[in-house]
Scaffold this motif. Structure first.
Motif, PDB file in Angstrom:
ATOM      1  N   ARG A 194       0.930  -1.515  -0.052  1.00 13.29           N
ATOM      2  CA  ARG A 194      -0.110   0.481   0.480  1.00 13.29           C
ATOM      3  C   ARG A 194       0.527   0.988   0.121  1.00 13.29           C
ATOM      4  N   ALA A 195       2.219   1.166   0.756  1.00 18.10           N
ATOM      5  CA  ALA A 195       2.938   2.074   0.738  1.00 18.10           C
ATOM      6  C   ALA A 195       3.811   2.676  -0.418  1.00 18.10           C
ATOM      7  N   CYS A 196       3.626   1.394  -1.429  1.00 11.53           N
ATOM      8  CA  CYS A 196       4.631   1.414  -2.541  1.00 11.53           C
ATOM      9  C   CYS A 196       4.330   1.564  -4.036  1.00 11.53           C
ATOM     10  N   ASP A 197       5.036   1.681  -4.948  1.00 19.26           N
ATOM     11  CA  ASP A 197       4.407   2.153  -6.221  1.00 19.26           C
ATOM     12  C   ASP A 197       5.172   0.561  -6.612  1.00 19.26           C
ATOM     13  N   ALA A 215      -3.761 -11.639  -4.224  1.00 20.08           N
ATOM     14  CA  ALA A 215      -4.759 -10.716  -5.011  1.00 20.08           C
ATOM     15  C   ALA A 215      -5.013  -9.266  -4.218  1.00 20.08           C
ATOM     16  N   LYS A 216      -4.854 -10.266  -3.051  1.00 24.52           N
ATOM     17  CA  LYS A 216      -5.005  -8.558  -1.566  1.00 24.52           C
ATOM     18  C   LYS A 216      -3.428  -8.125  -1.806  1.00 24.52           C
ATOM     19  N   GLY A 222      -2.302  -1.609  -5.446  1.00 26.08           N
ATOM     20  CA  GLY A 222      -3.218  -0.198  -6.826  1.00 26.08           C
ATOM     21  C   GLY A 222      -3.025  -0.734  -8.256  1.00 26.08           C
ATOM     22  N   ARG A 223      -3.375   0.041  -9.183  1.00 22.03           N
ATOM     23  CA  ARG A 223      -3.456  -0.061 -10.749  1.00 22.03           C
ATOM     24  C   ARG A 223      -2.492   0.745 -11.083  1.00 22.03           C
ATOM     25  N   ASP A 224      -1.284   1.640 -10.684  1.00 25.56           N
ATOM     26  CA  ASP A 224       0.428   1.494 -11.146  1.00 25.56           C
ATOM     27  C   ASP A 224       0.954   1.520 -10.029  1.00 25.56           C
TER      28      ASP A 224
END
Ligand code: NAP
Length: 324
Positions: A194-197, A215-216, A222-224
Motif C-alpha cells: 500500500r505504501a509503495c509503487d 490478490a490482496k 494498486g493499478r499504478d
C-alpha cells in the motif's frame, strides 16, 4: 589418505566435476528416482558430503545418509532441501548467496528499469520501423523517486537496495525481522504494498512465502504499481497476477521466475506490460563459474583437503559461507 565420499547431485561443468574427482571419491546420483533409491540404500551410509543443485532432498533422503556432514549447494535458494531436517541432523549447509547476489541484484534493477521504461516494447517499435511514422514513443514511468518495497531484505535484497538508493528510490522492506538499516520496516506485506509503487520479491520460497504476494497484496499495490519477481515463482500467485492484469488492477510486472517454469502462462506471454526472462538472475559466465568453484571449495574446506584454489583462498582470505 582415504578420500571422503561425496554424492554428486549437482550437474556441474566438466572441469568442476574433475576437481571433485581429484579430491573425493565421487558417487554420481542416478537421475531416475527408483535407481536413486536403490543407489542410496546401497551407498548412502558411506556418503559424507553432497554437491547439490536442484535435486529434492527431504528427511527420508537424509535418513539414508547417516554419515552426512555437509551439503554444498550451487544455488542460493534452498527450497529443494529440507533445511530444518538437515540442521536437526547436524549437517552443515553451504550456498552461493554471497557469490551471486551482485548479478542477481543487477538483473533485478535491469528488470525494474525495463518494466517502468517499457524498454522491450520500445526496442520492438524501433525494429518494426515505426519510429519515422509515429515520431514519439509513449511516455513511461520514472524509477527515480519511486517508492520501492523489498520483500525479504537478505543478501540479494540488500544488494538491490544499495543500487536503488543510487537511483534515488524511496525504499522500505518487509520480512520476518527488522534489520539494522535506515529504511522503513513493515511487518505486513500488504501494508508495504500500500505504501509503495513497486514490490521487488527477494525472499526464499518456504511454506510461509508460498503465494505471499496474492490478490490482496496486488490490490494494495494498486493499478499504478509494478512487481518484480527475482525470488522463486510460487512466491507470487501467478493466477492472481494474470487476473489483475486483465482487469487493469496493476501497471506491469517483470518476472525472472515462474510457478511452473519453464512453462509460462499464455496470458503473460501475450501481455505487453509484462517483461519475461528465463530464470537468468545469476546467469553470467563469471558468476556461474564462481558458483561451481564454491561448490568444490566448500567441500574441500570442510574436509580440510587442499583444493585447487586453496592457495588463493589463504592469500586473499576468502571464506566459504558455511552455516550449520
Ligand atoms: P538470504 O540472504 O537468505 O535472504 C533472504 C531474506 O528473506 C532474509 O532477509 C529473510 O529474512 C527473508 N525472509 C525469510 N522468510 C521470509 C518471509 N516469510 N517473508 C519475507 N521475507 C522473508 O537469501 P538471498 O541470497 O538473498 O536469496 C533470496 C532468494 O532469492 C533465494 O532463496 C532464491 O530463491 C532466490 N534467488 C533467485 C535467483 C534467480 O536467478 N532469480 C538467484 C539466486 C537466488 P530473515 O533474515 O529475517 O530471515
Amino acid at each position: 589418505m582415504v578420500k571422503p565420499v561425496i554424492l554428486n547431485a549437482a550437474e556441474l561443468p566438466g572441469w568442476a566435476h574433475e576437481e571433485l574427482h581429484a579430491l573425493f571419491t565421487v558417487l554420481d546420483l542416478p537421475k531416475d528416482c527408483a535407481d536413486a533409491r536403490a543407489f542410496l540404500a546401497q551407498h548412502g551410509p558411506k556418503v559424507r558430503g553432497i554437491a547439490l543443485r536442484k535435486t529434492p532432498i527431504d528427511a527420508a533422503f537424509l535418513d539414508a545418509l547417516p554419515a552426512l556432514e555437509i551439503i554444498s549447494s550451487y544455488s542460493a535458494g534452498l527450497d529443494n532441501l529440507d533445511v530444518n531436517a538437515a540442521k536437526a541432523r547436524g549437517v552443515s549447509i553451504a550456498n552461493t548467496s554471497h557469490i551471486l547476489s551482485d548479478d542477481v541484484a543487477n538483473a533485478a534493477v535491469g528488470l525494474a528499469l525495463a518494466v517502468t521504461r517499457d524498454f522491450v516494447n520500445a526496442d520492438a517499435f524501433v525494429r518494426a520501423g515505426r519510429w519515422p511514422q509515429e515520431k514519439e514513443y509513449p511516455l513511461a514511468r520514472s524509477l527515480t523517486r519511486m517508492k520501492v518495497g523489498i520483500v525479504g531484505l537478505g543478501t540479494i535484497g540488500s544488494a538491490i537496495a544499495l543500487r536503488l538508493a543510487a537511483f534515488g528510490c524511496e525504499l522500505a522492506y518487509f520480512g520476518p525481522s527488522r534489520k539494522p538499516v535506515a529504511m522503513p520496516y513493515f511487518d505486513d506485506v500488504a501494508q508495504l504494498a500500500r505504501a509503495c509503487d513497486m514490490l521487488i520479491l527477494t525472499c526464499p520460497l518456504t511454506p510461509a512465502t508460498h503465494h505471499l504476494v496474492d490478490a490482496k497484496v496486488i490490490d494494495a499495490l494498486g493499478r499504478d504499481g509494478f512487481i518484480v519477481n527475482i525470488a522463486r515463482g510460487p512466491v507470487l500467485d501467478e493466477r492472481a497476477l494474470v487476473e489483475a492484469l486483465a482487469a487493469d488492477r496493476i501497471a506491469g510486472a517483470a518476472l525472472d521466475v515462474f510457478e511452473h517454469e519453464p512453462r509460462v502462462p499464455d496470458a503473460l506471454m501475450r501481455d505487453r506490460r509484462v517483461v519475461l526472462t528465463p530464470h537468468l538472475g545469476s546467469g553470467t559466465k563469471e558468476t556461474r563459474r564462481r558458483m561451481a568453484e564454491h561448490v568444490v571449495d566448500a567441500l574441500a574446506r570442510h574436509f580440510d583437503v587442499a583444493g585447487p584454489r586453496d592457495a588463493v583462498h589463504r592469500v586473499a582470505g576468502r571464506g566459504c559461507a558455511v552455516e550449520s
